[in-house]
Design a protein around this motif. Structure first.
Motif, short mmCIF file in Angstrom:
data_model
loop_
_atom_site.label_atom_id
_atom_site.label_comp_id
_atom_site.label_asym_id
_atom_site.label_seq_id
_atom_site.Cartn_x
_atom_site.Cartn_y
_atom_site.Cartn_z
N TYR A 11 22.06 22.60 -31.10
CA TYR A 11 21.19 21.68 -30.36
C TYR A 11 21.80 20.29 -30.30
CZ TYR A 11 17.51 25.15 -31.07
OH TYR A 11 16.76 26.30 -31.07
N GLU A 12 21.30 19.54 -29.33
CA GLU A 12 21.59 18.12 -29.21
C GLU A 12 20.26 17.44 -28.97
OE1 GLU A 12 23.57 15.13 -25.87
OE2 GLU A 12 23.98 17.28 -25.76
N THR A 13 20.01 16.35 -29.66
CA THR A 13 18.81 15.57 -29.39
C THR A 13 19.21 14.12 -29.19
OG1 THR A 13 16.60 14.98 -30.14
CG2 THR A 13 18.28 15.18 -31.84
N MET A 14 18.56 13.50 -28.22
CA MET A 14 18.76 12.09 -27.97
C MET A 14 17.38 11.44 -27.92
SD MET A 14 19.71 9.49 -25.02
CE MET A 14 18.45 10.21 -24.12
N SER A 49 21.62 21.75 -40.13
CA SER A 49 22.76 20.96 -40.60
C SER A 49 23.23 20.08 -39.45
CB SER A 49 23.88 21.87 -41.09
OG SER A 49 24.43 22.59 -40.01
N ILE A 50 23.45 18.83 -39.76
CA ILE A 50 23.88 17.86 -38.76
C ILE A 50 25.40 17.90 -38.67
CG2 ILE A 50 23.97 15.41 -38.18
CD1 ILE A 50 21.24 15.14 -39.57
N GLU A 51 25.90 18.15 -37.46
CA GLU A 51 27.34 18.19 -37.24
C GLU A 51 27.90 16.79 -37.10
OE1 GLU A 51 29.35 20.94 -37.26
OE2 GLU A 51 27.53 22.00 -37.88
N THR A 52 27.29 15.99 -36.25
CA THR A 52 27.71 14.62 -36.06
C THR A 52 26.62 13.82 -35.36
OG1 THR A 52 29.52 13.20 -35.31
CG2 THR A 52 28.85 14.94 -33.81
N CYS A 53 26.76 12.51 -35.39
CA CYS A 53 25.82 11.62 -34.73
C CYS A 53 26.60 10.65 -33.85
CB CYS A 53 25.02 10.83 -35.76
SG CYS A 53 24.03 11.86 -36.84
N LEU A 54 25.95 10.20 -32.82
CA LEU A 54 26.56 9.25 -31.90
C LEU A 54 25.59 8.09 -31.72
CD1 LEU A 54 28.92 8.66 -29.98
CD2 LEU A 54 27.73 9.96 -28.24
N ASP A 55 25.95 6.94 -32.24
CA ASP A 55 25.12 5.74 -32.15
C ASP A 55 25.53 4.99 -30.90
OD1 ASP A 55 23.66 3.46 -32.48
OD2 ASP A 55 24.24 3.15 -34.57
N MET A 56 24.69 5.06 -29.87
CA MET A 56 25.03 4.45 -28.59
C MET A 56 24.56 3.00 -28.51
SD MET A 56 24.24 7.71 -26.16
CE MET A 56 24.88 6.98 -24.68
N GLY A 57 23.72 2.57 -29.43
CA GLY A 57 23.30 1.18 -29.50
C GLY A 57 22.26 0.79 -28.47
N MET A 58 22.09 -0.51 -28.33
CA MET A 58 21.09 -1.07 -27.42
C MET A 58 21.64 -1.03 -25.99
SD MET A 58 18.02 -2.34 -27.81
CE MET A 58 17.95 -2.92 -29.47
N ARG A 59 20.84 -0.48 -25.08
CA ARG A 59 21.24 -0.37 -23.68
C ARG A 59 20.07 -0.69 -22.78
NH1 ARG A 59 25.43 4.12 -22.35
NH2 ARG A 59 26.85 3.82 -24.08
N ILE A 110 22.04 13.07 -31.84
CA ILE A 110 22.38 13.90 -33.01
C ILE A 110 22.75 15.29 -32.51
CG2 ILE A 110 21.57 14.89 -35.19
CD1 ILE A 110 19.45 12.70 -35.28
N TYR A 111 23.91 15.79 -32.94
CA TYR A 111 24.34 17.16 -32.67
C TYR A 111 24.12 17.96 -33.95
CZ TYR A 111 26.71 15.04 -28.69
OH TYR A 111 26.99 14.35 -27.54
N PHE A 148 12.52 11.04 -25.64
CA PHE A 148 13.37 11.94 -26.40
C PHE A 148 13.67 13.18 -25.57
CE2 PHE A 148 9.17 13.58 -27.21
CZ PHE A 148 9.35 14.96 -27.23
N ILE A 149 14.73 13.85 -25.95
CA ILE A 149 15.08 15.13 -25.32
C ILE A 149 15.80 15.97 -26.36
CG2 ILE A 149 17.28 14.31 -24.39
CD1 ILE A 149 16.75 16.12 -21.94
N VAL A 150 15.52 17.27 -26.34
CA VAL A 150 16.22 18.22 -27.20
C VAL A 150 16.84 19.27 -26.28
CG1 VAL A 150 16.02 19.91 -29.06
CG2 VAL A 150 14.60 17.86 -29.09
N ILE A 151 18.14 19.46 -26.38
CA ILE A 151 18.86 20.40 -25.52
C ILE A 151 19.40 21.53 -26.38
CG2 ILE A 151 20.79 20.66 -23.92
CD1 ILE A 151 20.57 17.59 -23.48
N LYS A 152 19.15 22.77 -25.94
CA LYS A 152 19.63 23.95 -26.66
C LYS A 152 20.84 24.51 -25.93
CE LYS A 152 17.50 28.14 -26.77
NZ LYS A 152 16.46 29.10 -27.15
N TYR A 153 21.90 24.81 -26.68
CA TYR A 153 23.12 25.39 -26.11
C TYR A 153 23.15 26.88 -26.48
CZ TYR A 153 24.61 20.61 -25.31
OH TYR A 153 24.69 19.32 -24.86
N GLU A 154 22.96 27.75 -25.47
CA GLU A 154 22.83 29.18 -25.74
C GLU A 154 24.08 29.99 -25.42
OE1 GLU A 154 18.65 30.98 -25.30
OE2 GLU A 154 18.89 29.60 -23.62
#
Length: 139
Positions: A4-7, A36-46, A63-64, A88-94
């Protein structure tokens, strides 16, 4: 375990400490539910594309992770009840193609070089000196 990916976008009115607490809270929710968290991406203020709840800016965080499908319901429930989350959004990779794309995104977030980039670096064309550097050496 599915991938999954969530933003999520956090209100810009929060101070840095509160933003970090919110991010850590959602990371803990994922890990406590067996993920388990694979990695995170902090995109900051936009800037937002349009106003959301009278805010023109927001703090973006991605968060991936991998987890069981049942834990996504709890994650989404917690997003909905928190007033500091604008969207928020949660994306599932199938499929296999989607999972490969997920891995590419994780590698990019970790700043690992892609396989194509390695081939370009080892080519003889990349090792030739540029015309500017050879002109500097001649002087």
């Amino acid at each position: 375990m599915k991938r999954y990916e969530t933003m999520f976008i956090i209100k810009p009115t929060l101070v840095e400490e509160e933003i970090k607490q919110k991010i850590d809270f959602y990371k803990d929710v994922i890990t406590k539910n067996g993920g388990s968290i694979e990695t995170c991406l902090d995109m900051g203020m936009r800037n937002l594309a349009y106003e959301i709840k009278k805010h023109k800016r927001g703090y973006y965080f991605v968060i991936y992770f991998t987890t069981k499908p049942e834990s996504i319901l709890e994650l989404e429930r917690l997003y909905r009840i928190n007033e500091d989350i604008l969207r928020f959004i949660v994306i599932k990779y199938e499929s296999k193609k989607e999972q490969k794309q997920w891995q590419t995104l994780v590698d990019r977030a970790n700043k690992k070089p892609e396989p194509k980039a390695k081939k370009l670096e080892s080519s003889p064309e990349a090792k030739e000196p540029s015309p500017e550097s050879s002109a500097e050496q001649a002087q």
